[in-house]
Motif scaffolding. Structure first.
Motif, PDB file in Angstrom:
ATOM      1  N   ASP A   1      -7.037  12.758  -8.515  1.00  0.00           N
ATOM      2  CA  ASP A   1      -5.676  13.255  -8.363  1.00  0.00           C
ATOM      3  C   ASP A   1      -5.736  14.660  -7.778  1.00  0.00           C
ATOM      4  O   ASP A   1      -6.450  15.530  -8.297  1.00  0.00           O
ATOM      5  CB  ASP A   1      -4.969  13.281  -9.718  1.00  0.00           C
ATOM      6  CG  ASP A   1      -4.764  11.889 -10.297  1.00  0.00           C
ATOM      7  OD1 ASP A   1      -4.428  10.982  -9.520  1.00  0.00           O
ATOM      8  OD2 ASP A   1      -4.959  11.714 -11.512  1.00  0.00           O
TER       9      ASP A   1
ATOM     10  N   VAL B   1      -5.245   6.911   0.309  1.00  0.00           N
ATOM     11  CA  VAL B   1      -4.418   7.228  -0.848  1.00  0.00           C
ATOM     12  C   VAL B   1      -4.105   5.940  -1.601  1.00  0.00           C
ATOM     13  O   VAL B   1      -3.657   4.952  -1.012  1.00  0.00           O
ATOM     14  CB  VAL B   1      -3.117   7.932  -0.442  1.00  0.00           C
ATOM     15  CG1 VAL B   1      -2.260   8.231  -1.674  1.00  0.00           C
ATOM     16  CG2 VAL B   1      -3.423   9.225   0.308  1.00  0.00           C
ATOM     17  N   GLY B   2      -4.341   5.944  -2.905  1.00  0.00           N
ATOM     18  CA  GLY B   2      -4.085   4.775  -3.733  1.00  0.00           C
ATOM     19  C   GLY B   2      -5.326   3.898  -3.876  1.00  0.00           C
ATOM     20  O   GLY B   2      -6.256   3.974  -3.070  1.00  0.00           O
ATOM     21  N   HIS B   3      -5.331   3.069  -4.910  1.00  0.00           N
ATOM     22  CA  HIS B   3      -6.484   2.203  -5.187  1.00  0.00           C
ATOM     23  C   HIS B   3      -6.363   0.907  -4.379  1.00  0.00           C
ATOM     24  O   HIS B   3      -5.971  -0.138  -4.903  1.00  0.00           O
ATOM     25  CB  HIS B   3      -6.576   1.897  -6.679  1.00  0.00           C
ATOM     26  CG  HIS B   3      -6.954   3.072  -7.513  1.00  0.00           C
ATOM     27  ND1 HIS B   3      -8.231   3.601  -7.537  1.00  0.00           N
ATOM     28  CD2 HIS B   3      -6.221   3.846  -8.353  1.00  0.00           C
ATOM     29  CE1 HIS B   3      -8.273   4.634  -8.361  1.00  0.00           C
ATOM     30  NE2 HIS B   3      -7.073   4.817  -8.862  1.00  0.00           N
ATOM     31  N   ASN B   4      -6.719   1.015  -3.100  1.00  0.00           N
ATOM     32  CA  ASN B   4      -6.708  -0.155  -2.221  1.00  0.00           C
ATOM     33  C   ASN B   4      -8.120  -0.749  -2.220  1.00  0.00           C
ATOM     34  O   ASN B   4      -8.992  -0.321  -1.468  1.00  0.00           O
ATOM     35  CB  ASN B   4      -6.288   0.270  -0.805  1.00  0.00           C
ATOM     36  CG  ASN B   4      -6.134  -0.912   0.122  1.00  0.00           C
ATOM     37  OD1 ASN B   4      -6.748  -1.952  -0.055  1.00  0.00           O
ATOM     38  ND2 ASN B   4      -5.302  -0.744   1.141  1.00  0.00           N
TER      39      ASN B   4
ATOM     40  N   HIS C   1       2.643  11.361   1.732  1.00  0.00           N
ATOM     41  CA  HIS C   1       2.081  10.235   0.990  1.00  0.00           C
ATOM     42  C   HIS C   1       0.955  10.641   0.041  1.00  0.00           C
ATOM     43  O   HIS C   1       0.616   9.894  -0.875  1.00  0.00           O
ATOM     44  CB  HIS C   1       1.592   9.147   1.953  1.00  0.00           C
ATOM     45  CG  HIS C   1       0.471   9.542   2.853  1.00  0.00           C
ATOM     46  ND1 HIS C   1       0.608  10.480   3.850  1.00  0.00           N
ATOM     47  CD2 HIS C   1      -0.823   9.126   2.923  1.00  0.00           C
ATOM     48  CE1 HIS C   1      -0.528  10.612   4.491  1.00  0.00           C
ATOM     49  NE2 HIS C   1      -1.427   9.814   3.948  1.00  0.00           N
TER      50      HIS C   1
ATOM     51  N   LYS D   1       1.669  10.458  -3.685  1.00  0.00           N
ATOM     52  CA  LYS D   1       2.039   9.154  -4.250  1.00  0.00           C
ATOM     53  C   LYS D   1       0.879   8.377  -4.845  1.00  0.00           C
ATOM     54  O   LYS D   1       1.028   7.199  -5.196  1.00  0.00           O
ATOM     55  CB  LYS D   1       2.727   8.322  -3.162  1.00  0.00           C
ATOM     56  CG  LYS D   1       4.025   8.940  -2.675  1.00  0.00           C
ATOM     57  CD  LYS D   1       4.711   8.096  -1.633  1.00  0.00           C
ATOM     58  CE  LYS D   1       6.027   8.724  -1.195  1.00  0.00           C
ATOM     59  NZ  LYS D   1       6.722   7.910  -0.166  1.00  0.00           N
ATOM     60  N   GLY D   2      -0.273   9.008  -4.966  1.00  0.00           N
ATOM     61  CA  GLY D   2      -1.404   8.314  -5.557  1.00  0.00           C
ATOM     62  C   GLY D   2      -2.664   9.152  -5.457  1.00  0.00           C
ATOM     63  O   GLY D   2      -2.689  10.189  -4.788  1.00  0.00           O
TER      64      GLY D   2
ATOM     65  N   GLN E   1       0.838  -1.197   0.000  1.00  0.00           N
ATOM     66  CA  GLN E   1       0.000   0.000   0.000  1.00  0.00           C
ATOM     67  C   GLN E   1       0.876   1.250   0.000  1.00  0.00           C
ATOM     68  O   GLN E   1       2.086   1.175   0.259  1.00  0.00           O
ATOM     69  CB  GLN E   1      -0.905   0.012   1.238  1.00  0.00           C
ATOM     70  CG  GLN E   1      -1.854  -1.170   1.338  1.00  0.00           C
ATOM     71  CD  GLN E   1      -2.617  -1.194   2.651  1.00  0.00           C
ATOM     72  OE1 GLN E   1      -2.495  -0.284   3.471  1.00  0.00           O
ATOM     73  NE2 GLN E   1      -3.397  -2.237   2.860  1.00  0.00           N
ATOM     74  N   VAL E   2       0.258   2.390  -0.282  1.00  0.00           N
ATOM     75  CA  VAL E   2       0.949   3.662  -0.108  1.00  0.00           C
ATOM     76  C   VAL E   2       1.231   3.828   1.381  1.00  0.00           C
ATOM     77  O   VAL E   2       0.325   3.725   2.214  1.00  0.00           O
ATOM     78  CB  VAL E   2       0.102   4.835  -0.637  1.00  0.00           C
ATOM     79  CG1 VAL E   2       0.779   6.167  -0.317  1.00  0.00           C
ATOM     80  CG2 VAL E   2      -0.119   4.693  -2.139  1.00  0.00           C
TER      81      VAL E   2
END
Length: 208
Positions: free
Chosen positions: A145, A123-126, A155, A158-159, A30-31
């Motif tokens: 974004d 953050v990020g596609h978890n 962080h 980063k995504g 993960q991020v």
């Protein structure tokens, strides 16, 4: 189990739980959270925005709150909300759905402070985390974004930010409407000894 505001004495444990959460994120690809500055936690405690969940005299879960989040939420920041950040669970208490307790607390906090939404972001596609928060009653609003991450923890660069919210005020208004309708029905039919018991959801009509 009880939920309290964090205190200065809790800072070493809070920072340790942040580091533990970051190490766990690495194992899940993960991020990863950065090392959060001490001043960030100190300010949140001073402003009564750091919270802890206690089980058997041990801190089981921590989180921070904010009342505005313009860099992440943009124009929707104007809607009265509580924003949940940095949920970190003590490894000794994982698997006990403590986030469910946090969500109940956040709903009550919104009702007490006349706020409409409980909001959080990741953050990020978890995908697993997205599904988990949806299971907790959050609406997934999508990922975006962020145009400007200056002023946000590292962080966020980063995504994409995935946004979630619960519409607490609308749920409360729905419950109030149900209560009024039920009372009118009881009065109309002249049934005397009824009372309405409310315990979250569902609503139950009980004869006594």
């Amino acid at each position: 189990m009880k939920i309290l505001k964090s205190e200065k004495e809790d800072i070493p444990i809070i920072l340790k739980l942040y580091r533990t959460a970051s190490e766990y994120m690495k194992t899940k690809n993960q991020v990863v959270w950065p090392e959060f500055p001490l001043t960030l936690v100190e300010n949140e405690i001073a402003e009564n925005r750091q919270w802890k969940l206690i089980i058997e005299n041990e801190i089981a879960c921590i989180w921070a709150i904010a009342f505005e989040d313009p860099l992440i939420w943009g124009p929707e920041n104007d809607e009265p909300s509580v924003y949940i950040h940095r949920i970190a669970t003590n490894p000794n208490f994982r698997g006990r759905n403590l986030v469910g307790n946090l969500v109940q607390w956040a709903d009550a906090y919104c009702l007490e402070n006349n706020l409409e939404f409980v909001r959080l972001d990741t953050v990020g596609h978890n995908h697993a985390l997205i599904a988990y928060y949806q299971k907790q009653g959050f609406e997934f609003l999508g990922a975006k974004d962020l145009p400007d991450t200056d002023g946000l923890p590292e962080h966020y660069s980063k995504g994409p930010a995935c946004l979630f919210q619960r519409a607490v005020k609308r749920r409360r208004e729905s419950e109030s409407s149900f209560k009024a309708t039920a009372v009118r029905c009881v009065s109309k039919e002249r049934i005397k000894c009824f009372r309405i018991l409310f315990y979250q959801n569902p609503l139950i009509l009980v004869r006594t």
